[in-house]
Scaffold this active site. Structure first.
Site, PDB file in Angstrom:
ATOM      1  N   SER A  45       0.719  -1.110  -0.015  1.00 26.74           N
ATOM      2  CA  SER A  45       0.181   0.067   0.082  1.00 26.74           C
ATOM      3  C   SER A  45       0.863   1.287   0.025  1.00 26.74           C
ATOM      4  CB  SER A  45      -0.886  -0.177   1.267  1.00 26.74           C
ATOM      5  OG  SER A  45      -1.949   0.963   1.073  1.00 26.74           O
ATOM      6  N   ASP A 157      -5.726  -3.762  -2.526  1.00 28.23           N
ATOM      7  CA  ASP A 157      -4.591  -3.506  -1.627  1.00 28.23           C
ATOM      8  C   ASP A 157      -3.758  -4.677  -1.127  1.00 28.23           C
ATOM      9  OD1 ASP A 157      -3.471  -2.570   1.153  1.00 28.23           O
ATOM     10  OD2 ASP A 157      -4.873  -0.898   0.841  1.00 28.23           O
TER      11      ASP A 157
END
Length: 295
Positions: A45, A157
């Protein structure tokens, strides 16, 4: 675990945490000041974004200039697509502006970026291929950002599968693994709206998995960033920078000590791994040797 007492190469894993990721830049600054070489990088991320910049030669000071831009309004482009409310186009354009359209394997420091296949739940590790696509996939929070399509997969993610990606570093060649956890202190603010509810649910699920995954790291820096926003910290970017800088600065001595005593650490790890396997057998053998007494 790779039993190589002479391998003191450091692998640094930068975890997810949205706008709190400015703290990672402080971590890099501490390494730079102490002149401790980072041989391998991995990121999930926001950690993927920071790791990418550093892997391609950007200093902490240069990355900090980018960090000051990272407010939610600047990195989220609203869309009416079915699979999310926002696109990662702004993040794509920032990377294109600063680093260009480049491939991961061309980085100065070997780099791994983590994403998740939302259709299968698999962890996807990018070690080669287009950098922009990998980073955009890694930051695409499911439900908020539109997933990234890649080779027939829908990627989101990486925090869902490994928020602090320490597991990939030994295979890359690291002898000492350092993990940076932006959610080291598990405090969840009372949600004020549905986004707050979703955010807390996402954090809790990730934190439970991360605690177990971090056992694979040699050194963990757990940061208390509970007072900072996940959406934007432009106004207090310097404070957040210091939240990463000071703990890492204090941990550098431990990193250097670990490098000097790597052989001892490997022996300790080997004992911890072998003893649980051998003890039951030792007890069994001992019982079999005890003569049976018949009454």
């Amino acid at each position: 675990m790779k039993l190589n007492p002479f391998n003191t190469k450091i692998g640094l894993a930068l975890g997810g945490g949205a706008a709190k990721g400015i703290a990672h830049i402080g971590v890099l600054k501490a390494f730079e000041e102490e002149k401790v070489k980072i041989s391998y990088l991995s990121g999930t991320s926001i950690g993927a974004l920071v790791a990418a910049y550093h892997a391609f030669g950007k200093s902490s000071d240069e990355i900090m200039k980018v960090g000051r831009e990272l407010s939610f309004s600047k990195v989220a482009n609203f869309t009416l697509r079915k699979r999310g409310f926002f696109t990662t186009d702004s993040i794509k354009n920032i990377i294109l502006r600063d680093l260009g359209d480049i491939n991961i394997e061309d980085s100065q420091i070997p780099l791994a970026i983590i994403a998740t296949d939302i259709s299968t739940g698999e962890k996807i590790v990018f070690k080669h291929g287009n950098l922009i696509k990998a980073v955009c996939a890694s930051v695409a929070v499911p439900g908020a950002y539109v997933p990234i399509e890649h080779e027939g997969r829908l990627l989101v993610d990486g925090g869902i599968t490994e928020n602090v990606p320490v597991s990939v570093l030994p295979d890359m060649g690291a002898g000492i693994v350092v993990g940076i956890d932006l959610n080291g202190v598990h405090k969840y603010p009372e949600p004020q709206d549905f986004m707050g509810v979703l955010g807390n649910a996402f954090d809790i699920a990730i934190d439970l998995r991360t605690r177990d995954q971090l056992k694979k790291a040699d050194i963990v820096v757990s940061l208390d960033l509970s007072d900072y926003s996940r959406l934007g910290n432009v106004d207090n970017a310097q404070d957040l920078f210091m939240e990463g800088y000071m703990p890492m600065k204090n941990k550098i001595a431990e990193v250097l000590w670990y490098k000097r005593t790597n052989l001892v650490q490997i022996i300790i790890k080997a004992i911890k791994e072998l003893v649980p396997l051998k003890v039951p057998q030792i007890i069994k053998d001992y019982k079999e040797k005890i003569p049976k007494i018949e009454i």
